[in-house]
Design an enzyme around this catalytic site. Structure first.
Site, PDB file in Angstrom:
ATOM      1  N   GLU A  54      70.774 -14.430 -37.938  1.00 31.66           N
ATOM      2  CA  GLU A  54      70.929 -13.152 -37.215  1.00 31.66           C
ATOM      3  C   GLU A  54      71.164 -13.422 -35.732  1.00 31.66           C
ATOM      4  OE1 GLU A  54      67.601 -10.617 -38.186  1.00 31.66           O
ATOM      5  OE2 GLU A  54      67.976 -10.848 -40.323  1.00 31.66           O
TER       6      GLU A  54
ATOM      7  N   HIS B 274      68.908  -5.276 -40.180  1.00 32.89           N
ATOM      8  CA  HIS B 274      67.461  -5.567 -40.210  1.00 32.89           C
ATOM      9  C   HIS B 274      66.641  -4.325 -39.799  1.00 32.89           C
ATOM     10  CE1 HIS B 274      64.477  -9.186 -39.934  1.00 32.89           C
ATOM     11  NE2 HIS B 274      63.861  -8.086 -40.360  1.00 32.89           N
TER      12      HIS B 274
ATOM     13  N   SER C 296      63.998  -8.986 -47.195  1.00 34.04           N
ATOM     14  CA  SER C 296      62.892  -9.890 -46.835  1.00 34.04           C
ATOM     15  C   SER C 296      63.267 -10.719 -45.610  1.00 34.04           C
ATOM     16  CB  SER C 296      62.501 -10.759 -48.036  1.00 34.04           C
ATOM     17  OG  SER C 296      63.570 -11.603 -48.440  1.00 34.04           O
ATOM     18  N   ARG C 297      63.822 -11.891 -45.820  1.00 35.45           N
ATOM     19  CA  ARG C 297      64.307 -12.720 -44.722  1.00 35.45           C
ATOM     20  C   ARG C 297      65.644 -13.300 -45.123  1.00 35.45           C
ATOM     21  NH1 ARG C 297      61.510 -10.418 -41.763  1.00 35.45           N
ATOM     22  NH2 ARG C 297      59.917 -11.217 -40.349  1.00 35.45           N
TER      23      ARG C 297
ATOM     24  N   ILE D 140      54.849  -4.818 -50.473  1.00 44.42           N
ATOM     25  CA  ILE D 140      56.165  -4.160 -50.422  1.00 44.42           C
ATOM     26  C   ILE D 140      56.829  -4.199 -51.800  1.00 44.42           C
ATOM     27  CG2 ILE D 140      58.455  -4.173 -49.347  1.00 44.42           C
ATOM     28  CD1 ILE D 140      57.107  -5.404 -46.836  1.00 44.42           C
TER      29      ILE D 140
HETATM   30  C1  DGY Z   1      58.918  -7.668 -40.377  1.00 42.54           C
HETATM   31  O1  DGY Z   1      58.035  -6.968 -39.864  1.00 42.54           O
HETATM   32  O2  DGY Z   1      58.717  -8.822 -40.720  1.00 42.54           O
HETATM   33  C2  DGY Z   1      60.267  -7.059 -40.575  1.00 42.54           C
HETATM   34  O3  DGY Z   1      61.247  -7.974 -40.880  1.00 42.54           O
HETATM   35  C3  DGY Z   1      60.685  -6.186 -39.417  1.00 42.54           C
HETATM   36  O4  DGY Z   1      59.899  -5.074 -39.516  1.00 42.54           O
END
Ligand code: DGY
Length: 327
Positions: free
Chosen positions: A268, A286, A238-239, A158
């Site tokens: 979240e 998200h 990302s997270r 990504i």
């Molecule tokens: C993932 O796939 O990890 C994303 O956060 C949601 O698509």
């Protein structure tokens, strides 16, 4: 022979349902509100397979409650919701959905880069409020994207997709990662490997693409925000826990950076209350991978992992195949 029993914690998409329905006796959780943990554990008790989302924790508690479980497939590429060593201990195969969401997520990181730099949401809100007085020279002046420096933290699929798109904006591209990318990738993407501090100091936009691990938890903290340019923007697809939201809110309040666009959050669906009223922050729920095509591919991938496993093949996206000695 009766078909394996599968629990799917969401109804998924028709293409994925068709695969599950053909191969398994599937119990879908369909109400719009999430299943409670207690209900999830109860429903999982007699299941051979599980399809779940990143919002469900696959841990010892669930694995103990589901003694027949052989495979757990999370419909996400990130798998911080899955305790893989615990799955291995319970002899449960864990799978995720890598690859299919890279471009959609990279597109969305770019959506946020453009939107935060050019104050898109502020402009939209102004028009809708009915108070825009008409054009003026200094209205909603933002920052340029063209010709600036992009810093990418996490240079996997990504992160590289985000770099690829930056070529169209004539950007200088810096990246940092635990592992340096091959020279061909650096050349193709015109990306320069730098240490994190250099990236923090020199980037005009910082886009995060790391998995959530102990090493990346609160990677964006007060100390690192302090290193950033006052004109810089932070983008996180990302997270959530990679960013210390309280520290970010403080940095924005003190004008340490120019703005932030967040698609993911520490707790979240909660968002740090100090971020909510801020105009220099964009908040999205998200949705970086949320195109119909991509979310469908993710669900289909999860379903196909189950099919492979119950047909006696190695699931293509098994996270603990080697640990379990799968052929
Ligand atoms: C993932 O796939 O990890 C994303 O956060 C949601 O698509």
């Amino acid at each position: 022979m009766s078909k394996p029993k599968v629990l799917s914690t969401r109804p998924l998409f028709p293409e994925a349902r068709a695969i599950l329905d053909q191969n398994f006796q599937t119990d879908y959780w369909t109400p719009p509100e999430r299943t409670s943990r207690a209900d999830l554990l109860k429903r999982a008790a007699d299941k051979d397979g599980l399809v779940c989302l990143l919002t469900e924790k696959v841990n010892d508690e669930l694995l103990d409650a589901a003694p027949k479980l052989r495979i757990a497939a999370t419909v996400s590429v990130g798998y911080d919701n899955v305790d893989v060593p615990a799955c291995t201990r319970h002899r449960v195969v864990a799978t995720n959905t890598p690859g299919v969401l890279d471009d959609t997520t990279a597109d969305f990181a770019w959506t946020l880069i453009m939107a935060i730099a050019r104050r898109l949401l502020e402009g939209d809100a102004w028009i809708r409020s009915g108070t825009w007085p008409g054009w003026d020279l200094d209205q909603l002046v933002g920052g340029d994207v063209w010709d600036k420096t992009l810093g990418i933290i996490g240079f996997g699929r990504i992160g590289r997709g985000v770099a690829r798109r930056a070529g169209g904006f004539n950007m200088r591209i810096l990246y940092s990662d635990a592992v340096r990318a091959p020279a061909e990738a650096e050349q193709e993407l015109h990306a320069q490997f730098v240490d994190r501090d250099t990236l923090f100091r020199e980037a005009d936009f910082i886009s995060l693409h790391v998995p959530l691990m102990p090493e990346t938890h609160h990677l964006i903290c007060a100390e690192n925000l302090e290193k950033m340019k006052r004109t810089a923007y932070l983008v996180n697809t990302s997270r959530g826990p990679v960013v210390d939201e309280a520290a970010l809110a403080q940095a924005l309040e003190n004008k340490k950076i120019a703005g932030a666009a967040l698609d993911v959050f520490e707790n979240e669906p909660k968002v740090h209350p100090a971020l909510l009223p801020r105009k220099d922050v964009i908040l999205t729920p998200h949705i970086a991978s949320a195109s119909l095509e991509t979310r469908t591919k993710m669900a289909v991938m999860a379903a196909n992992n189950l099919v492979a496993f119950f047909e006696g093949r190695r699931p293509p996206n098994a996270l603990n195949a080697d640990a379990l000695g799968l052929k």
